[in-house]
Design a protein around this motif. Structure first.
Motif, PDB file in Angstrom:
ATOM      1  N   ILE A  93      19.121  -4.601 -24.928  1.00  0.00           N
ATOM      2  CA  ILE A  93      19.403  -3.814 -23.719  1.00  0.00           C
ATOM      3  C   ILE A  93      18.264  -2.831 -23.496  1.00  0.00           C
ATOM      4  O   ILE A  93      17.756  -2.230 -24.443  1.00  0.00           O
ATOM      5  N   ARG A  94      17.897  -2.669 -22.239  1.00  0.00           N
ATOM      6  CA  ARG A  94      16.906  -1.631 -21.900  1.00  0.00           C
ATOM      7  C   ARG A  94      17.602  -0.547 -21.093  1.00  0.00           C
ATOM      8  O   ARG A  94      18.224  -0.840 -20.068  1.00  0.00           O
ATOM      9  N   TRP A  95      17.525   0.716 -21.559  1.00  0.00           N
ATOM     10  CA  TRP A  95      18.046   1.838 -20.770  1.00  0.00           C
ATOM     11  C   TRP A  95      16.945   2.230 -19.802  1.00  0.00           C
ATOM     12  O   TRP A  95      15.951   2.839 -20.191  1.00  0.00           O
ATOM     13  N   MET A  96      17.125   1.863 -18.526  1.00  0.00           N
ATOM     14  CA  MET A  96      16.036   1.988 -17.557  1.00  0.00           C
ATOM     15  C   MET A  96      16.342   3.041 -16.491  1.00  0.00           C
ATOM     16  O   MET A  96      17.499   3.257 -16.113  1.00  0.00           O
ATOM     17  N   THR A  97      15.298   3.673 -15.986  1.00  0.00           N
ATOM     18  CA  THR A  97      15.436   4.572 -14.844  1.00  0.00           C
ATOM     19  C   THR A  97      15.386   3.737 -13.557  1.00  0.00           C
ATOM     20  O   THR A  97      14.959   2.568 -13.562  1.00  0.00           O
ATOM     21  N   VAL A  98      15.792   4.376 -12.461  1.00  0.00           N
ATOM     22  CA  VAL A  98      15.701   3.701 -11.160  1.00  0.00           C
ATOM     23  C   VAL A  98      14.245   3.302 -10.896  1.00  0.00           C
ATOM     24  O   VAL A  98      13.963   2.180 -10.431  1.00  0.00           O
ATOM     25  N   GLU A  99      13.322   4.182 -11.213  1.00  0.00           N
ATOM     26  CA  GLU A  99      11.906   3.900 -10.953  1.00  0.00           C
ATOM     27  C   GLU A  99      11.422   2.698 -11.774  1.00  0.00           C
ATOM     28  O   GLU A  99      10.650   1.872 -11.289  1.00  0.00           O
ATOM     29  N   GLU A 100      11.907   2.579 -13.010  1.00  0.00           N
ATOM     30  CA  GLU A 100      11.501   1.436 -13.841  1.00  0.00           C
ATOM     31  C   GLU A 100      12.044   0.115 -13.288  1.00  0.00           C
ATOM     32  O   GLU A 100      11.341  -0.896 -13.258  1.00  0.00           O
ATOM     33  N   VAL A 101      13.302   0.138 -12.840  1.00  0.00           N
ATOM     34  CA  VAL A 101      13.866  -1.087 -12.241  1.00  0.00           C
ATOM     35  C   VAL A 101      13.111  -1.417 -10.961  1.00  0.00           C
ATOM     36  O   VAL A 101      12.735  -2.579 -10.703  1.00  0.00           O
ATOM     37  N   LEU A 102      12.841  -0.382 -10.165  1.00  0.00           N
ATOM     38  CA  LEU A 102      12.094  -0.595  -8.918  1.00  0.00           C
ATOM     39  C   LEU A 102      10.716  -1.181  -9.177  1.00  0.00           C
ATOM     40  O   LEU A 102      10.222  -2.019  -8.418  1.00  0.00           O
ATOM     41  N   GLY A 103      10.100  -0.741 -10.272  1.00  0.00           N
ATOM     42  CA  GLY A 103       8.773  -1.256 -10.613  1.00  0.00           C
ATOM     43  C   GLY A 103       8.801  -2.771 -10.771  1.00  0.00           C
ATOM     44  O   GLY A 103       7.893  -3.472 -10.313  1.00  0.00           O
ATOM     45  N   GLU A 104       9.865  -3.278 -11.406  1.00  0.00           N
ATOM     46  CA  GLU A 104       9.964  -4.736 -11.577  1.00  0.00           C
ATOM     47  C   GLU A 104      10.272  -5.420 -10.247  1.00  0.00           C
ATOM     48  O   GLU A 104       9.804  -6.521  -9.970  1.00  0.00           O
ATOM     49  N   ILE A 105      11.090  -4.757  -9.425  1.00  0.00           N
ATOM     50  CA  ILE A 105      11.414  -5.339  -8.110  1.00  0.00           C
ATOM     51  C   ILE A 105      10.156  -5.393  -7.240  1.00  0.00           C
ATOM     52  O   ILE A 105       9.923  -6.387  -6.533  1.00  0.00           O
ATOM     53  N   ARG A 106       9.360  -4.345  -7.308  1.00  0.00           N
ATOM     54  CA  ARG A 106       8.148  -4.317  -6.462  1.00  0.00           C
ATOM     55  C   ARG A 106       7.220  -5.485  -6.791  1.00  0.00           C
ATOM     56  O   ARG A 106       6.562  -6.033  -5.908  1.00  0.00           O
ATOM     57  N   ARG A 107       7.187  -5.884  -8.077  1.00  0.00           N
ATOM     58  CA  ARG A 107       6.299  -6.995  -8.445  1.00  0.00           C
ATOM     59  C   ARG A 107       6.724  -8.308  -7.784  1.00  0.00           C
ATOM     60  O   ARG A 107       5.901  -9.153  -7.467  1.00  0.00           O
ATOM     61  N   SER A 108       8.047  -8.499  -7.601  1.00  0.00           N
ATOM     62  CA  SER A 108       8.494  -9.752  -6.969  1.00  0.00           C
ATOM     63  C   SER A 108       8.728  -9.589  -5.471  1.00  0.00           C
ATOM     64  O   SER A 108       9.004 -10.570  -4.767  1.00  0.00           O
ATOM     65  N   ALA A 109       8.582  -8.359  -4.958  1.00  0.00           N
ATOM     66  CA  ALA A 109       8.930  -8.065  -3.562  1.00  0.00           C
ATOM     67  C   ALA A 109       8.302  -8.997  -2.525  1.00  0.00           C
ATOM     68  O   ALA A 109       8.975  -9.383  -1.554  1.00  0.00           O
ATOM     69  N   PRO A 110       7.026  -9.407  -2.674  1.00  0.00           N
ATOM     70  CA  PRO A 110       6.463 -10.265  -1.624  1.00  0.00           C
ATOM     71  C   PRO A 110       7.164 -11.621  -1.494  1.00  0.00           C
ATOM     72  O   PRO A 110       7.010 -12.298  -0.489  1.00  0.00           O
ATOM     73  N   TYR A 111       7.924 -11.995  -2.512  1.00  0.00           N
ATOM     74  CA  TYR A 111       8.476 -13.360  -2.540  1.00  0.00           C
ATOM     75  C   TYR A 111      10.000 -13.397  -2.434  1.00  0.00           C
ATOM     76  O   TYR A 111      10.602 -14.464  -2.570  1.00  0.00           O
ATOM     77  N   ILE A 112      10.656 -12.242  -2.235  1.00  0.00           N
ATOM     78  CA  ILE A 112      12.123 -12.227  -2.200  1.00  0.00           C
ATOM     79  C   ILE A 112      12.627 -11.658  -0.872  1.00  0.00           C
ATOM     80  O   ILE A 112      11.923 -10.930  -0.182  1.00  0.00           O
ATOM     81  N   GLY A 113      13.895 -12.052  -0.574  1.00  0.00           N
ATOM     82  CA  GLY A 113      14.531 -11.482   0.610  1.00  0.00           C
ATOM     83  C   GLY A 113      15.357 -10.260   0.269  1.00  0.00           C
ATOM     84  O   GLY A 113      15.678  -9.455   1.139  1.00  0.00           O
TER      85      GLY A 113
END
Ligand code: SF4
Ligand code: SF4
Ligand code: SF4
Length: 280
Positions: A93-113
């Motif tokens: 399990i990773r205890w993540m901040t909102v910013e850390e989760v967002l960081g991963e989302i931003r990497r896939s953002a160009p390819y997701i809806g």
């Protein structure tokens, strides 16, 4: 800073809502469904240490505070730790901040809806979701919640203001069947079904169809179909025993639901007005 326990993030998923989406799975669930396919997401790790010696890659150890620590760089994802865990938990399990989760989302953002949050039960982290969705919407992406329906959306609708919809499990309607299958009161789930429909936030409803359970399956499908009509998708899901706990296979059987049997219930739902019912 707010942190939440994240079990995993799948950058690209086409089974967690419409289109290509990033799926964020949170750890922890108040239900204990007999047929849970991911029982290791139910509880938080209690640091009992039973899994540490099972790790062939030395990716688990006790840290200075006596907690079980996971080294993702060493982990080979063999899941021996999960199989060993007697507490329906995971050390990964990773205890993540909102910013850390967002960081991963931003990497896939160009390819997701959009982004889907799931679990476990993601609404246990309601305040975290509100912050996360607020930021995801700024990226121009849709936000969906995959929920077991345990959260009272009517009492606290804040998250609905920043999400596009909820994908709701309605697993059992008959009280006896619900108590046996879910081990959690069903009333909140049914209340959410009505509330989310009226609020225009019901993206889809899902019901698992079990082999040879005619009366129980029919009661649930009738209840849902008569309410939703054409207003949202209704996924009729074939029960599949893969990955479930051993005790589940013993009582629910080792065989998956036959496609033709599941189709009977999709047809029933359609005949009752749920025109968007289909089998998966
Ligand atoms: S609601 Fe989902 S995650 Fe929770 S116990 Fe049931 S199947 Fe498992
Ligand atoms: S999944 Fe990773 S942490 Fe768990 S036993 Fe395998 S290598 Fe070790
Ligand atoms: S994951 Fe399970 S077995 Fe491992 S330390 Fe945590 S509770 Fe114990």
């Amino acid at each position: 800073m707010k942190r939440a326990p994240v079990n995993k993030i799948i950058p690209f998923s086409n089974v967690d809502g419409p289109g290509n989406r990033t799926s964020v799975f949170f750890q922890g669930c108040p239900f204990d469904c007999l047929f849970c396919h991911n029982p290791e997401t139910i509880h938080l790790c209690c640091d009992c240490g039973a899994c540490v010696d099972q790790c062939p890659a030395k990716a688990l150890r006790r840290d200075a505070e006596g907690r079980v620590a996971w080294d993702s760089g060493l982990c080979v994802q063999c899941d021996a730790c999960i199989r060993r865990c007697p507490h329906d938990a995971s050390p990964k399990i990773r205890w993540m901040t909102v910013e850390e989760v967002l960081g991963e989302i931003r990497r896939s953002a160009p390819y997701i809806g959009g982004v889907t949050t799931s679990g476990g039960e993601c609404t246990l982290r309601n305040d975290f979701l509100i912050e996360l969705f607020t930021e995801v919407q700024k990226l121009g992406k849709t936000c969906l919640i995959d929920s077991n329906g345990s959260f009272d959306f009517e009492a606290d609708p804040r998250v609905l203001a920043v999400c596009d919809g909820v994908m709701l499990d309605v697993k059992a309607v008959s009280p006896a069947w619900n108590d046996w299958l879910i081990s959690y009161p069903r009333d909140q789930v049914l209340k959410n079904l009505d509330y989310l429909l009226e609020a225009g936030k019901l993206q889809e409803v899902r019901t698992v169809i079990f082999p040879d359970r005619d009366a129980e399956n029919e009661t649930t499908v009738r209840y849902v179909a008569e309410r939703i009509g054409d207003r949202c998708d209704y996924k009729i899901i074939r029960y599949r025993p893969y990955g479930v706990r051993e005790r589940c296979q013993k009582v629910l059987g080792e065989y998956e639901t036959d496609a033709a049997y599941a189709q009977r219930f999709a047809d029933l739902a359609q005949s009752l007005g749920a025109g968007r019912a289909f089998v998966v």
